[in-house]
Design a protein around this motif. Structure first.
Motif, PDB file in Angstrom:
ATOM      1  N   ASP A  89     -63.941  76.639  -3.393  1.00  0.00           N
ATOM      2  CA  ASP A  89     -64.378  76.067  -4.659  1.00  0.00           C
ATOM      3  C   ASP A  89     -63.236  75.216  -5.199  1.00  0.00           C
ATOM      4  O   ASP A  89     -62.277  75.717  -5.767  1.00  0.00           O
ATOM      5  CB  ASP A  89     -64.742  77.166  -5.659  1.00  0.00           C
ATOM      6  CG  ASP A  89     -65.198  76.593  -6.993  1.00  0.00           C
ATOM      7  OD1 ASP A  89     -65.384  75.358  -7.099  1.00  0.00           O
ATOM      8  OD2 ASP A  89     -65.364  77.379  -7.933  1.00  0.00           O
TER       9      ASP A  89
ATOM     10  N   SER B 131     -63.906  72.528  -7.197  1.00  0.00           N
ATOM     11  CA  SER B 131     -64.526  71.687  -8.221  1.00  0.00           C
ATOM     12  C   SER B 131     -63.640  71.435  -9.436  1.00  0.00           C
ATOM     13  O   SER B 131     -63.823  70.447 -10.135  1.00  0.00           O
ATOM     14  CB  SER B 131     -65.859  72.291  -8.656  1.00  0.00           C
ATOM     15  OG  SER B 131     -65.666  73.590  -9.178  1.00  0.00           O
TER      16      SER B 131
ATOM     17  N   LYS C 289     -65.029  67.326  -8.114  1.00  0.00           N
ATOM     18  CA  LYS C 289     -66.456  67.542  -8.365  1.00  0.00           C
ATOM     19  C   LYS C 289     -67.249  66.251  -8.216  1.00  0.00           C
ATOM     20  O   LYS C 289     -68.424  66.274  -7.904  1.00  0.00           O
ATOM     21  CB  LYS C 289     -66.700  68.172  -9.719  1.00  0.00           C
ATOM     22  CG  LYS C 289     -66.329  67.289 -10.880  1.00  0.00           C
ATOM     23  CD  LYS C 289     -66.562  67.956 -12.201  1.00  0.00           C
ATOM     24  CE  LYS C 289     -66.122  66.994 -13.287  1.00  0.00           C
ATOM     25  NZ  LYS C 289     -66.647  67.304 -14.554  1.00  0.00           N
TER      26      LYS C 289
END
Length: 80
Positions: A51, A53, A73
């Motif tokens: 992750d 983002s 992102k």
């Protein structure tokens, strides 16, 4: 910087990664033909399922000027 495949100078970029725990500076520089190609630098982490983002790339020229700040992102497209 010189391209690995030729003796034509390539633009020298420094691609810093900015995350919640600080900044990871690109001290050696990165050979990429254009700013658009910098987007591809995110793919490994995405493919590994991390992750990322909240991270962003800060791309600087050899003089240290920030040319582009790219949130990770913005490079992620959801699978429909």
């Amino acid at each position: 910087m010189l391209s690995l495949n030729s003796k034509i100078p390539m633009p020298g970029f420094y691609v810093n990664v900015i995350a919640g725990d600080g900044i990871r500076e690109d001290l050696g520089g990165t050979e990429i033909p254009s700013l658009e190609d910098a987007r591809t630098l995110m793919s490994d982490a995405i493919l590994l399922g991390r992750d990322i983002s909240s991270r962003r790339l800060e791309i600087c020229n050899e003089a240290g000027d920030v040319l582009l700040t790219l949130p990770f992102k913005d490079a992620i497209k959801p699978i429909a």
